[in-house]
Design an enzyme around this catalytic site. Sequence first.
Site, short mmCIF file in Angstrom:
data_model
loop_
_atom_site.label_atom_id
_atom_site.label_comp_id
_atom_site.label_asym_id
_atom_site.label_seq_id
_atom_site.Cartn_x
_atom_site.Cartn_y
_atom_site.Cartn_z
N SER A 1 -1.40 -17.35 2.24
CA SER A 1 -1.16 -16.71 3.54
C SER A 1 -1.48 -17.64 4.72
O SER A 1 -0.68 -17.75 5.65
CB SER A 1 -1.94 -15.41 3.66
OG SER A 1 -1.44 -14.47 2.77
N LYS B 1 -7.83 -3.62 -1.59
CA LYS B 1 -6.67 -2.89 -1.07
C LYS B 1 -6.86 -1.37 -1.00
O LYS B 1 -6.20 -0.71 -0.21
CB LYS B 1 -5.43 -3.20 -1.91
CG LYS B 1 -4.90 -4.62 -1.70
CD LYS B 1 -3.61 -4.80 -2.47
CE LYS B 1 -3.04 -6.18 -2.21
NZ LYS B 1 -1.69 -6.33 -2.75
N ALA C 1 1.45 -0.39 -15.04
CA ALA C 1 1.21 0.88 -14.33
C ALA C 1 -0.02 0.77 -13.44
O ALA C 1 -0.73 1.76 -13.22
CB ALA C 1 1.04 2.00 -15.35
N GLY D 1 -1.83 -1.14 -9.70
CA GLY D 1 -1.60 -1.08 -8.25
C GLY D 1 -0.27 -1.71 -7.85
O GLY D 1 0.45 -1.16 -7.01
N THR E 1 -1.04 0.88 -22.06
CA THR E 1 -1.70 2.18 -22.23
C THR E 1 -0.72 3.25 -21.75
O THR E 1 -0.48 3.39 -20.54
CB THR E 1 -3.00 2.22 -21.40
OG1 THR E 1 -3.74 1.02 -21.66
CG2 THR E 1 -3.82 3.44 -21.71
N TYR F 1 3.45 -15.14 -9.70
CA TYR F 1 4.03 -16.35 -9.08
C TYR F 1 3.23 -17.60 -9.39
O TYR F 1 3.52 -18.67 -8.86
CB TYR F 1 4.22 -16.16 -7.57
CG TYR F 1 2.95 -15.83 -6.83
CD1 TYR F 1 2.13 -16.85 -6.35
CD2 TYR F 1 2.58 -14.52 -6.64
CE1 TYR F 1 0.95 -16.55 -5.69
CE2 TYR F 1 1.39 -14.21 -5.97
CZ TYR F 1 0.60 -15.22 -5.51
OH TYR F 1 -0.58 -14.92 -4.87
N GLY G 1 8.63 -14.35 -8.24
CA GLY G 1 7.58 -13.61 -7.56
C GLY G 1 7.20 -14.17 -6.20
O GLY G 1 6.73 -13.43 -5.32
P1 ATR Z 1 -2.61 -4.77 -10.22
O1 ATR Z 1 -3.29 -4.07 -9.10
O2 ATR Z 1 -2.42 -6.23 -10.00
O3 ATR Z 1 -1.36 -4.08 -10.66
P2 ATR Z 1 -4.18 -3.50 -12.27
O4 ATR Z 1 -4.19 -2.27 -11.43
O5 ATR Z 1 -5.44 -3.92 -12.93
O6 ATR Z 1 -3.66 -4.74 -11.44
O7 ATR Z 1 -3.03 -3.29 -13.38
C1 ATR Z 1 -2.81 -4.22 -14.36
C2 ATR Z 1 -1.60 -3.77 -15.21
O8 ATR Z 1 -1.33 -4.82 -16.11
C3 ATR Z 1 -1.85 -2.53 -16.04
O9 ATR Z 1 -0.64 -1.83 -16.21
C4 ATR Z 1 -2.33 -3.11 -17.37
O10 ATR Z 1 -2.11 -2.27 -18.48
P3 ATR Z 1 -3.18 -1.11 -18.93
O11 ATR Z 1 -2.89 0.09 -18.08
O12 ATR Z 1 -2.90 -0.89 -20.35
O13 ATR Z 1 -4.54 -1.70 -18.67
C5 ATR Z 1 -1.43 -4.32 -17.46
N1 ATR Z 1 -1.97 -5.38 -18.30
C6 ATR Z 1 -3.02 -6.20 -18.03
N2 ATR Z 1 -3.22 -7.08 -19.03
C7 ATR Z 1 -2.27 -6.80 -19.98
C8 ATR Z 1 -1.95 -7.36 -21.25
N3 ATR Z 1 -2.64 -8.39 -21.76
N4 ATR Z 1 -0.91 -6.82 -21.93
C9 ATR Z 1 -0.20 -5.80 -21.41
N5 ATR Z 1 -0.46 -5.23 -20.22
C10 ATR Z 1 -1.48 -5.72 -19.50
#
Ligand code: ATR
Length: 268
Positions: free
Chosen positions: A21, A68, A128, A130, A153, A217, A238
Site C-alpha cells: 500500500s 478488519k 469460507a 473473511g 470444513t 498474490y 490476485g
Molecule cells: P481470510 O480472512 O484471509 O479469508 P480466514 O478467515 O482464516 O482467512 O479463512 C481461511 C480460509 O482458508 C478458510 O476457508 C479455511 O478453511 P477452514 O474453514 O476449513 O478452516 C481455508 N484454508 C486455510 N488453510 C487451508 C488448507 N490448508 N486447505 C484448505 N483450506 C484451507
Amino acid sequence: MINAKTKLCCIIGNPVEHSKSPLMHNAAYKALGLNFAFLAFRVTDVKNALEGLRAIDARGIVVTIPHKQEVMNYVDEVDETARQIGAVNTIVNENGILRATNTDWTGAMRALKEKTEITGKIAAVLGAGGAARAIIYGLKKESAQSILIFNRTIKNAQKLAQEFAITGGYSLENEDMIKQADIVINTTSVGMEPHEGVSPISENIIHKDHVVFDIVYTPRETKLLQLGKKKSATIVHGDKMLLYGAIAQFELFTGQKAPQKVMEDALC
Ligand code: ATR
C-alpha cells in the site's frame, strides 16, 4: 515535499512490513503532486491507534489483517457494505468523524470483470473465511446466477451460504461440481508463500472454459493459476484485486482520480 500541511494516510496491521500500500499510494501522490504521505504502522492496540490517528487528524486509514473486524468497534460509522461483509478495510476521516467501508469486494469484482461477465454465471468460491465474504458480497451485487461455496470444513461453508442466502456450501472434495462452474475463485490461503506449489483443486477438473481467479498474490502466479494457464483457462491474478482496491481507497482519501498505471508500476 513533506511539510506542515502534509495530510497523513496509513495502513495499520500486524504484520504490515510486507504491505504494498505505501508504494502504490505514495507513487500516486507524487505523480499527481498531492501533499499527502502514506505510512505503514504495525499495530497491536487497535483502539488507541485509532484514537491517536483521529487526534492527529489522519485523513485515511487502510486496515489489514488481523484488525478488519475489531476496528468496527472504534469507528463512528460503518457503512452497509462493510456491515454485510463483516469487515472494514478502509476508514475515511471526515472532520473528525471516522467512516468505515470495504473496498476488497470492489477490487475483486473489477479484476474479474476485466476478463469475464459475472451476471448469469455460476461461481464456485473456494474457502469460507473473511476474504470469501467480500467475494460473495461482490458476486451477489454483480448478479451471478448461482454462488456455491466449497470449503475444507463443510459447516463453515454451509453457515456462510445460509447467511448470504445463496445456493449452498460443500466440501472442497466435491470437485465434479467445481468443474461445472463458469468462474472458480480461490479465497483460501492454499498456494501462498511459503507453501507455493500447492493448488486447492486438482488439475484434471480445470478446463478451458473456466475463469480461474486466485486472490493469493504471493507468488504472483500461484500453482492454481499455473494449472489454469496450462489448461488454457482464463486467469485473473490476485494483485489486480489489490491494485483496484487501492485505487478505490486513493480516490476516497484524496477525491482525485487515481493514476492507475503509476500505481500498477509501483506494485512490481
Ligand atoms: P481470510 O480472512 O484471509 O479469508 P480466514 O478467515 O482464516 O482467512 O479463512 C481461511 C480460509 O482458508 C478458510 O476457508 C479455511 O478453511 P477452514 O474453514 O476449513 O478452516 C481455508 N484454508 C486455510 N488453510 C487451508 C488448507 N490448508 N486447505 C484448505 N483450506 C484451507
